[in-house]
Scaffold this motif. Structure first.
Motif, mmCIF file in Angstrom:
data_model
loop_
_atom_site.group_PDB
_atom_site.id
_atom_site.type_symbol
_atom_site.label_atom_id
_atom_site.label_comp_id
_atom_site.label_asym_id
_atom_site.label_seq_id
_atom_site.Cartn_x
_atom_site.Cartn_y
_atom_site.Cartn_z
ATOM 1 N N HIS A 1 10.714 2.017 -8.207
ATOM 2 C CA HIS A 1 9.312 1.877 -7.835
ATOM 3 C C HIS A 1 8.396 2.363 -8.952
ATOM 4 O O HIS A 1 8.805 3.124 -9.825
ATOM 5 C CB HIS A 1 9.012 2.654 -6.555
ATOM 6 C CG HIS A 1 9.128 4.141 -6.718
ATOM 7 N ND1 HIS A 1 10.342 4.789 -6.779
ATOM 8 C CD2 HIS A 1 8.186 5.089 -6.863
ATOM 9 C CE1 HIS A 1 10.142 6.075 -6.936
ATOM 10 N NE2 HIS A 1 8.830 6.297 -6.993
ATOM 11 N N GLY B 1 -2.745 5.472 -7.487
ATOM 12 C CA GLY B 1 -1.838 5.912 -6.436
ATOM 13 C C GLY B 1 -2.015 5.208 -5.101
ATOM 14 O O GLY B 1 -1.335 5.526 -4.135
ATOM 15 N N LYS B 2 -2.892 4.209 -5.048
ATOM 16 C CA LYS B 2 -3.154 3.519 -3.778
ATOM 17 C C LYS B 2 -2.079 2.470 -3.464
ATOM 18 O O LYS B 2 -1.799 2.191 -2.303
ATOM 19 C CB LYS B 2 -4.533 2.873 -3.848
ATOM 20 C CG LYS B 2 -5.013 2.290 -2.548
ATOM 21 C CD LYS B 2 -6.450 1.783 -2.656
ATOM 22 C CE LYS B 2 -6.918 1.249 -1.328
ATOM 23 N NZ LYS B 2 -8.301 0.749 -1.402
ATOM 24 N N THR C 1 8.394 3.826 2.915
ATOM 25 C CA THR C 1 8.580 2.423 2.521
ATOM 26 C C THR C 1 9.826 2.267 1.659
ATOM 27 O O THR C 1 10.623 1.353 1.870
ATOM 28 C CB THR C 1 7.334 1.885 1.792
ATOM 29 O OG1 THR C 1 6.194 2.040 2.641
ATOM 30 C CG2 THR C 1 7.495 0.419 1.436
ATOM 31 N N TYR D 1 7.781 -2.199 -5.860
ATOM 32 C CA TYR D 1 9.209 -1.932 -5.791
ATOM 33 C C TYR D 1 9.937 -3.090 -6.449
ATOM 34 O O TYR D 1 9.647 -4.247 -6.157
ATOM 35 C CB TYR D 1 9.669 -1.806 -4.332
ATOM 36 C CG TYR D 1 9.025 -0.639 -3.622
ATOM 37 C CD1 TYR D 1 9.585 0.631 -3.696
ATOM 38 C CD2 TYR D 1 7.858 -0.810 -2.891
ATOM 39 C CE1 TYR D 1 8.991 1.703 -3.050
ATOM 40 C CE2 TYR D 1 7.256 0.257 -2.241
ATOM 41 C CZ TYR D 1 7.833 1.510 -2.332
ATOM 42 O OH TYR D 1 7.239 2.579 -1.701
ATOM 43 N N ARG E 1 0.877 -1.155 0.000
ATOM 44 C CA ARG E 1 0.000 0.000 0.000
ATOM 45 C C ARG E 1 0.917 1.209 0.000
ATOM 46 O O ARG E 1 1.960 1.195 0.644
ATOM 47 C CB ARG E 1 -0.889 0.019 1.247
ATOM 48 C CG ARG E 1 -1.971 -1.032 1.197
ATOM 49 C CD ARG E 1 -2.852 -0.961 2.448
ATOM 50 N NE ARG E 1 -3.512 -2.234 2.648
ATOM 51 C CZ ARG E 1 -3.011 -3.258 3.310
ATOM 52 N NH1 ARG E 1 -1.846 -3.160 3.913
ATOM 53 N NH2 ARG E 1 -3.672 -4.380 3.423
ATOM 54 N N ASN E 2 0.546 2.243 -0.711
ATOM 55 C CA ASN E 2 1.412 3.408 -0.862
ATOM 56 C C ASN E 2 1.455 4.198 0.446
ATOM 57 O O ASN E 2 0.470 4.806 0.844
ATOM 58 C CB ASN E 2 0.916 4.288 -2.016
ATOM 59 C CG ASN E 2 1.975 5.246 -2.503
ATOM 60 O OD1 ASN E 2 3.037 5.366 -1.913
ATOM 61 N ND2 ASN E 2 1.683 5.920 -3.595
ATOM 62 N N GLN E 3 2.604 4.141 1.126
ATOM 63 C CA GLN E 3 2.808 4.827 2.390
ATOM 64 C C GLN E 3 4.177 5.491 2.388
ATOM 65 O O GLN E 3 5.096 5.021 1.720
ATOM 66 C CB GLN E 3 2.725 3.838 3.557
ATOM 67 C CG GLN E 3 1.375 3.185 3.681
ATOM 68 C CD GLN E 3 1.314 2.241 4.877
ATOM 69 O OE1 GLN E 3 2.199 2.216 5.710
ATOM 70 N NE2 GLN E 3 0.257 1.474 4.943
ATOM 71 N N GLU F 1 4.132 3.488 -9.113
ATOM 72 C CA GLU F 1 2.839 3.651 -8.455
ATOM 73 C C GLU F 1 1.729 3.115 -9.340
ATOM 74 O O GLU F 1 1.818 3.174 -10.562
ATOM 75 C CB GLU F 1 2.579 5.146 -8.217
ATOM 76 C CG GLU F 1 2.502 5.529 -6.783
ATOM 77 C CD GLU F 1 2.212 7.013 -6.604
ATOM 78 O OE1 GLU F 1 1.227 7.533 -7.156
ATOM 79 O OE2 GLU F 1 3.000 7.639 -5.886
ATOM 80 N N ILE G 1 1.883 0.595 -4.631
ATOM 81 C CA ILE G 1 3.172 0.867 -5.253
ATOM 82 C C ILE G 1 3.984 -0.429 -5.276
ATOM 83 O O ILE G 1 3.957 -1.204 -4.321
ATOM 84 C CB ILE G 1 3.919 2.003 -4.514
ATOM 85 C CG1 ILE G 1 5.137 2.474 -5.272
ATOM 86 C CG2 ILE G 1 4.251 1.625 -3.092
ATOM 87 C CD1 ILE G 1 5.660 3.825 -4.826
#
Length: 83
Positions: free
Chosen positions: A43, A49-50, A24, A54, A19-21, A45, A52
């Protein structure tokens, strides 16, 4: 299917979805830097944008070190999948 034998040290590529935070990316980079050589983390997204993903590319000296790094990555808040 048979497990493909990897001769270490080896360059390994894997992806992790979160989750995009915030922070991270920094946390993953620190883990890779601690356990691997010549590591890079990129990365991408999701369109909303919710989420991501890597991509980690790094040289690991043994399967145990790779497993330790992957375990630490899966313990980061917001983790969803590793492949």
């Amino acid at each position: 299917t048979t497990k493909r034998e990897i001769l270490y040290p080896a360059e390994i590529i894997f992806k992790a979805v979160f989750r995009n935070q915030p922070y991270t990316m920094d946390t993953i980079k620190n883990i890779v830097h601690e356990h691997a050589v010549n590591g890079s983390v990129t990365h991408k997204e999701s369109s909303g944008g919710k989420f991501i993903s890597y991509t980690v590319v790094a040289t690991f000296h043994s399967e145990d070190i790779l497993n330790t790094a992957c375990t630490k990555i899966t313990m980061i808040e917001g983790f969803m999948s590793l492949f």
